[in-house]
Write an enzyme that holds these catalytic residues in place. Structure first.
Site, PDB file in Angstrom:
ATOM      1  N   GLU A  52      39.522  28.450  36.821  1.00  0.00           N
ATOM      2  CA  GLU A  52      40.332  29.681  36.332  1.00  0.00           C
ATOM      3  C   GLU A  52      41.522  29.646  37.050  1.00  0.00           C
ATOM      4  OE1 GLU A  52      39.682  34.591  36.651  1.00  0.00           O
ATOM      5  OE2 GLU A  52      38.666  33.504  38.204  1.00  0.00           O
ATOM      6  N   LYS A 133      39.064  36.984  29.360  1.00  0.00           N
ATOM      7  CA  LYS A 133      38.038  37.665  30.329  1.00  0.00           C
ATOM      8  C   LYS A 133      37.840  39.024  30.181  1.00  0.00           C
ATOM      9  CE  LYS A 133      37.565  37.474  35.305  1.00  0.00           C
ATOM     10  NZ  LYS A 133      38.528  37.271  36.540  1.00  0.00           N
ATOM     11  N   CYS A 175      34.608  33.474  35.731  1.00  0.00           N
ATOM     12  CA  CYS A 175      34.372  33.973  36.844  1.00  0.00           C
ATOM     13  C   CYS A 175      33.540  35.338  37.079  1.00  0.00           C
ATOM     14  CB  CYS A 175      35.976  34.186  37.549  1.00  0.00           C
ATOM     15  SG  CYS A 175      35.943  34.037  39.449  1.00  0.00           S
TER      16      CYS A 175
END
Length: 293
Positions: A52, A133, A175
């Site tokens: 990321e 995301k 993440c």
């Protein structure tokens, strides 16, 4: 009996998780990413996952990078496209800041924020998938930075993504997503063989939860998980945990690297994946939970 993963005719493939210690300079980060992708290919990787924010981390020019990253002629996307093609490798490009929403290049964000997008490049150099995301890291952590507020800089995505590849079906996550098992259960229903988790876990949260969360997602969804992290000190306030790792569907860590820049490589036994799903058909054993969507 549960259906097996996508039938590609493959019994194994080699995976790589790229670990970086990115800074605020996109040009330097791009050069380091290119070098590490070369290293992954030299070690036989057929799919490599970048971390990321590999392109620009805390305090860097997110919006400025997003303004120029519109297509394959852009600095980052151009490099990734060229590397995927020249190295004959699938690349999952961690996250790149983009100024537009998926499927609509004219839908520019106008509030100063960007989209944290994970792009998959096929070995022909073309973009095969984009995942934005879905869960943003707005939390307090007992470290020098204390408060993390991704929603100040980023707009969250809305759609999960699973994409067919020559190696098998890949579910894309990022993440903080790893704390939301319902997303991974959706990907399990899509019968993915691999889940990618580019990340920049903090040292504090990583020490407590990174490995156990990745292993849990691999075990409960019976798939390979590739966690590619940032791993080091980025500035006086930001330190990331690293420990990039590749995990098999039984929850075993096949390879990992604690800190610093590097490449983690492991072979994925696809026959093992099919065997586990056949002998323990949890997908068939699931029960509908009241009130759960």
């Amino acid at each position: 009996m549960s259906s097996n993963n996508q039938d590609t005719g493959r019994t194994s493939c080699r995976l790589a998780a790229v670990q970086m210690v990115s800074g605020a300079n996109p040009d330097v980060n791009r050069e380091r990413a290119a070098f590490l992708l070369d290293m992954a290919a030299a070690n036989g990787a057929e799919m490599a996952v970048l971390p990321e924010n590999f392109a620009v981390l805390d305090g860097g020019p997110q919006a400025e990078v997003a303004e120029v990253e519109g297509d394959l002629t852009a600095p980052l996307q151009g490099m990734l496209s060229e590397k995927a093609k020249s190295l004959n490798m699938i690349i999952v490009a961690g996250t790149i800041p983009l100024i537009s929403r998926p499927g609509d290049p004219d839908s520019r964000l106008t509030d100063g924020r960007v989209r944290p997008a994970s792009l998959m490049f096929g070995s022909d150099g073309q973009i095969k998938a984009r995942y934005d995301k879905m869960h943003l890291f707005d939390v307090e952590v007992s470290d020098r930075q204390v408060r993390y507020a991704e929603s100040d800089s980023f707009e969250a995505g809305e759609q999960p993504v699973a994409v067919d590849t020559p190696l098998g079906k890949v579910g894309m996550t990022i993440c903080y997503d790893v704390r939301f098992p319902e997303l991974y259960r959706y990907l399990f229903e899509q019968q993915v063989s691999f889940i990618t988790v580019p990340a920049a876990f903090t040292r504090v949260t990583g020490e407590a939860h990174w490995e156990v969360l990745l292993r849990a997602r691999a075990i409960e969804n019976q798939c390979f998980v590739i966690g590619a992290g940032q791993g080091g000190v980025h500035n006086e306030r930001r330190e990331t945990f690293g420990h990039s790792m590749i995990i098999d569907p039984w929850g075993r860590v096949l390879a990992s690297q604690a800190q610093g820049e590097g490449v983690v490589v492991a072979d994925a036994n696809l026959s093992l994946l099919n065997e586990i799903r056949s002998k323990m058909p949890v997908r068939d054993h699931r029960r509908k939970m009241p009130g759960y969507c």
